[in-house]
Design a protein around this motif. Structure first.
Motif, mmCIF file in Angstrom:
data_model
loop_
_atom_site.group_PDB
_atom_site.id
_atom_site.type_symbol
_atom_site.label_atom_id
_atom_site.label_comp_id
_atom_site.label_asym_id
_atom_site.label_seq_id
_atom_site.Cartn_x
_atom_site.Cartn_y
_atom_site.Cartn_z
ATOM 1 N N VAL A 22 44.906 32.419 30.809
ATOM 2 C CA VAL A 22 44.259 33.063 29.661
ATOM 3 C C VAL A 22 44.940 32.649 28.361
ATOM 4 O O VAL A 22 44.289 32.362 27.345
ATOM 5 N N LYS A 23 46.265 32.589 28.384
ATOM 6 C CA LYS A 23 47.004 32.175 27.193
ATOM 7 C C LYS A 23 46.705 30.718 26.854
ATOM 8 O O LYS A 23 46.577 30.356 25.676
ATOM 9 N N ARG A 24 46.590 29.876 27.861
ATOM 10 C CA ARG A 24 46.310 28.463 27.618
ATOM 11 C C ARG A 24 44.908 28.262 27.030
ATOM 12 O O ARG A 24 44.703 27.399 26.187
ATOM 13 N N ARG A 25 43.947 29.068 27.471
ATOM 14 C CA ARG A 25 42.592 28.950 26.930
ATOM 15 C C ARG A 25 42.536 29.388 25.475
ATOM 16 O O ARG A 25 41.745 28.860 24.692
ATOM 17 N N GLY A 26 43.346 30.368 25.092
ATOM 18 C CA GLY A 26 43.424 30.771 23.697
ATOM 19 C C GLY A 26 42.169 31.424 23.166
ATOM 20 O O GLY A 26 41.893 31.356 21.966
ATOM 21 N N GLU A 27 41.394 32.074 24.021
ATOM 22 C CA GLU A 27 40.163 32.720 23.596
ATOM 23 C C GLU A 27 40.250 34.224 23.861
ATOM 24 O O GLU A 27 40.983 34.669 24.742
ATOM 25 N N LEU A 28 39.478 34.987 23.068
ATOM 26 C CA LEU A 28 39.374 36.421 23.307
ATOM 27 C C LEU A 28 38.293 36.643 24.354
ATOM 28 O O LEU A 28 37.121 36.358 24.127
ATOM 29 N N LEU A 29 38.696 37.121 25.535
ATOM 30 C CA LEU A 29 37.753 37.378 26.613
ATOM 31 C C LEU A 29 37.276 38.820 26.538
ATOM 32 O O LEU A 29 38.079 39.742 26.369
ATOM 33 N N ASP A 30 35.969 39.002 26.673
ATOM 34 C CA ASP A 30 35.401 40.346 26.591
ATOM 35 C C ASP A 30 35.490 41.047 27.947
ATOM 36 O O ASP A 30 34.494 41.517 28.499
ATOM 37 N N ILE A 31 36.699 41.081 28.499
ATOM 38 C CA ILE A 31 36.960 41.775 29.752
ATOM 39 C C ILE A 31 38.443 42.090 29.806
ATOM 40 O O ILE A 31 39.282 41.286 29.392
ATOM 41 N N ASP A 32 38.755 43.287 30.267
ATOM 42 C CA ASP A 32 40.149 43.677 30.417
ATOM 43 C C ASP A 32 40.795 42.829 31.507
ATOM 44 O O ASP A 32 40.192 42.566 32.556
ATOM 45 N N LEU A 33 42.030 42.375 31.276
ATOM 46 C CA LEU A 33 42.694 41.506 32.247
ATOM 47 C C LEU A 33 42.932 42.200 33.580
ATOM 48 O O LEU A 33 42.907 41.556 34.634
ATOM 49 N N ASP A 34 43.163 43.513 33.562
ATOM 50 C CA ASP A 34 43.307 44.233 34.830
ATOM 51 C C ASP A 34 41.997 44.206 35.611
ATOM 52 O O ASP A 34 41.988 44.059 36.831
ATOM 53 N N ASP A 35 40.876 44.350 34.896
ATOM 54 C CA ASP A 35 39.575 44.272 35.562
ATOM 55 C C ASP A 35 39.324 42.868 36.084
ATOM 56 O O ASP A 35 38.780 42.686 37.177
ATOM 57 N N LEU A 36 39.704 41.865 35.298
ATOM 58 C CA LEU A 36 39.509 40.480 35.722
ATOM 59 C C LEU A 36 40.338 40.187 36.973
ATOM 60 O O LEU A 36 39.857 39.553 37.926
ATOM 61 N N GLU A 37 41.591 40.665 36.986
ATOM 62 C CA GLU A 37 42.437 40.447 38.152
ATOM 63 C C GLU A 37 41.867 41.141 39.385
ATOM 64 O O GLU A 37 41.803 40.566 40.482
ATOM 65 N N SER A 38 41.404 42.393 39.201
ATOM 66 C CA SER A 38 40.813 43.122 40.314
ATOM 67 C C SER A 38 39.566 42.416 40.831
ATOM 68 O O SER A 38 39.339 42.326 42.042
ATOM 69 N N LEU A 39 38.764 41.897 39.912
ATOM 70 C CA LEU A 39 37.546 41.181 40.295
ATOM 71 C C LEU A 39 37.879 39.920 41.096
ATOM 72 O O LEU A 39 37.275 39.655 42.151
ATOM 73 N N LEU A 40 38.850 39.154 40.633
ATOM 74 C CA LEU A 40 39.216 37.921 41.325
ATOM 75 C C LEU A 40 39.803 38.207 42.705
ATOM 76 O O LEU A 40 39.534 37.473 43.666
ATOM 77 N N ARG A 41 40.603 39.257 42.815
ATOM 78 C CA ARG A 41 41.178 39.589 44.122
ATOM 79 C C ARG A 41 40.087 40.072 45.080
ATOM 80 O O ARG A 41 40.137 39.789 46.280
ATOM 81 N N GLU A 42 39.109 40.799 44.565
ATOM 82 C CA GLU A 42 38.008 41.224 45.419
ATOM 83 C C GLU A 42 37.180 40.020 45.871
ATOM 84 O O GLU A 42 36.682 39.980 47.001
ATOM 85 N N ILE A 43 37.037 39.032 44.983
ATOM 86 C CA ILE A 43 36.330 37.805 45.360
ATOM 87 C C ILE A 43 37.090 37.089 46.465
ATOM 88 O O ILE A 43 36.501 36.578 47.426
ATOM 89 N N GLU A 44 38.421 37.032 46.333
ATOM 90 C CA GLU A 44 39.240 36.428 47.385
ATOM 91 C C GLU A 44 39.010 37.121 48.730
ATOM 92 O O GLU A 44 38.812 36.474 49.763
#
Length: 388
Positions: free
Chosen positions: A207-229
């Motif tokens: 996320v830091k490398r992309r340097g963009e403001l994402l319209d999603i909370d990082l905790d939600d994004l992490e939870s989403l990715l782990r659920e996808i896994e």
């Protein structure tokens, strides 16, 4: 540009399908209706119909879209709407007073508002319209001066926010969107032990490398990715069904069972929940330890020694019936349900015990998170043994 390239370019404008279900869409629409009505009504009651102040400003409509349609967005949280609107209103009033040219004042107001919202971590897109309203709102808005910040912006922002908090609470929706402890975090929210797959540090680095403001909370994004896994992992065991991993036979109670008897069963068998069935063996609810311990008529008994508890129970008002304490809104699955369909139930809805029904809709077993993990492990072990 060739004709086909032009077609592909224009086709890229077609929006992706929205995954939001229709009940959720209607809930959002009703919330916006009530929120805007409450905001306008509050201004009318506080200031009266003769007040020379707008009862509603246009940016509140945009704020309503965020608060009721996408309440999980970081841009829709309480500090975002309050801080963003107040900062932008202040900047807009200041620029309108400093710069005579309305276009120049509007451009500078929006730019400064964005800068301050980033600095104060309260980015709220409708606040840009608040800054424009302060500059281009006309003589009635200009006559208010810095009063515009409090009336109408602060009052309307607070009213709309209160309406959103109450509405989401009544409809069972999580707002404000506070980060929840997910499976990828330890008991204190610490980074989990290294394992196969990504870690939170990996996510932060990308996320830091992309340097963009994402319209999603990082905790939600992490939870989403782990659920996808987990979803992708469970898909490899698509032939596994609930009948393969459920616990059966399962202990159950009826609606006329005493709460004290249900508690004794939970204690004796070291389990946390009991399905409640009717005379036809159909599930009508579920009762947990928390359901029993939260009740004043019964909650003080389990902490006493068994002998004292039984003596005390005989000399007090009989414990209530399970039917009065159970949760009738119970989620169930069929014996033929693939286990992959259990993942969202455990991950998103907070269920920990799911009754399994047979073809006649009668209780056949119970599945817990431990059953799911054990089933996946057994299947993985069997496949490794077969491959060896």
């Amino acid at each position: 540009m060739s004709r086909y390239a032009a077609i592909r370019w224009f086709s890229s404008f077609i929006p992706s399908p929205i995954a939001v279900r229709w009940p959720e869409r209607l809930r959002s629409c009703l919330g916006a209706l009530l929120g805007i009505a409450f905001t306008g009504g509050s201004m009318h009651l506080l200031l009266g119909p003769a007040a020379n102040i707008p009862l509603l400003v246009a940016p509140m409509g945009a704020s309503a879209v965020l608060l009721f349609a996408v309440p999980a967005s970081p841009l829709a949280q309480p500090w975002s709407i309050l801080g963003g609107n107040l900062v932008s209103a202040t900047v807009g009033v200041a620029c309108a007073g400093w710069i005579a040219d309305p276009v120049g004042a509007a451009a500078l107001a929006v730019a400064l508002a964005i800068c301050l919202m980033f600095a104060l971590r309260c980015v709220h897109p409708p606040s840009g319209a608040v800054a424009l309203t302060a500059v281009l709102g006309g003589p009635s808005v200009h006559a208010l001066g810095y009063r515009f910040v409090a009336e109408p912006i602060a009052i309307q922002s607070a009213a709309l926010l209160c309406a959103a908090i109450v509405y989401h609470a009544v409809t069972g929706h999580r707002y404000p969107h506070v980060a929840q402890q997910g499976p990828g975090k330890g008991a204190a929210g610490s980074e989990p032990a290294p394992r196969e797959g990504f870690t939170r540090a990996d996510l932060d680095a990308v996320v830091k490398r992309r340097g963009e403001l994402l319209d999603i909370d990082l905790d939600d994004l992490e939870s989403l990715l782990r659920e996808i896994e987990l979803q992708a992992y469970a898909r490899t065991f698509s032939e596994l069904t609930c009948a393969d991993i459920m616990s059966s036979p399962v202990l159950s109670v009826s609606v006329v069972t005493r709460a004290s008897q249900a508690w004794d069963l939970l204690q004796q068998r070291s389990i946390k929940a009991l399905p409640v069935i009717d005379a036809n063996q159909c599930v009508v609810g579920i009762v947990t330890r928390a359901d029993l311990m939260d009740k004043p008529a019964f909650g003080n008994l389990p902490v006493l020694p068994p002998l004292v508890s039984r003596w005390f129970r005989r000399r007090t008002v009989p414990a209530p019936l399970v039917g009065a304490l159970m949760n009738p809104d119970v989620q169930s699955v069929g014996v033929a349900t693939p286990i992959v369909e259990l993942l969202p139930l455990f991950a998103n809805t907070g269920h920990h015990h799911i009754p399994v029904l047979d073809a006649q809709e009668r209780l056949a077993g119970m599945i817990t998170e431990a059953d799911l993990i054990a089933g996946l492990y057994r299947q993985a072990y069997a496949e490794r043994q077969h491959a060896a």
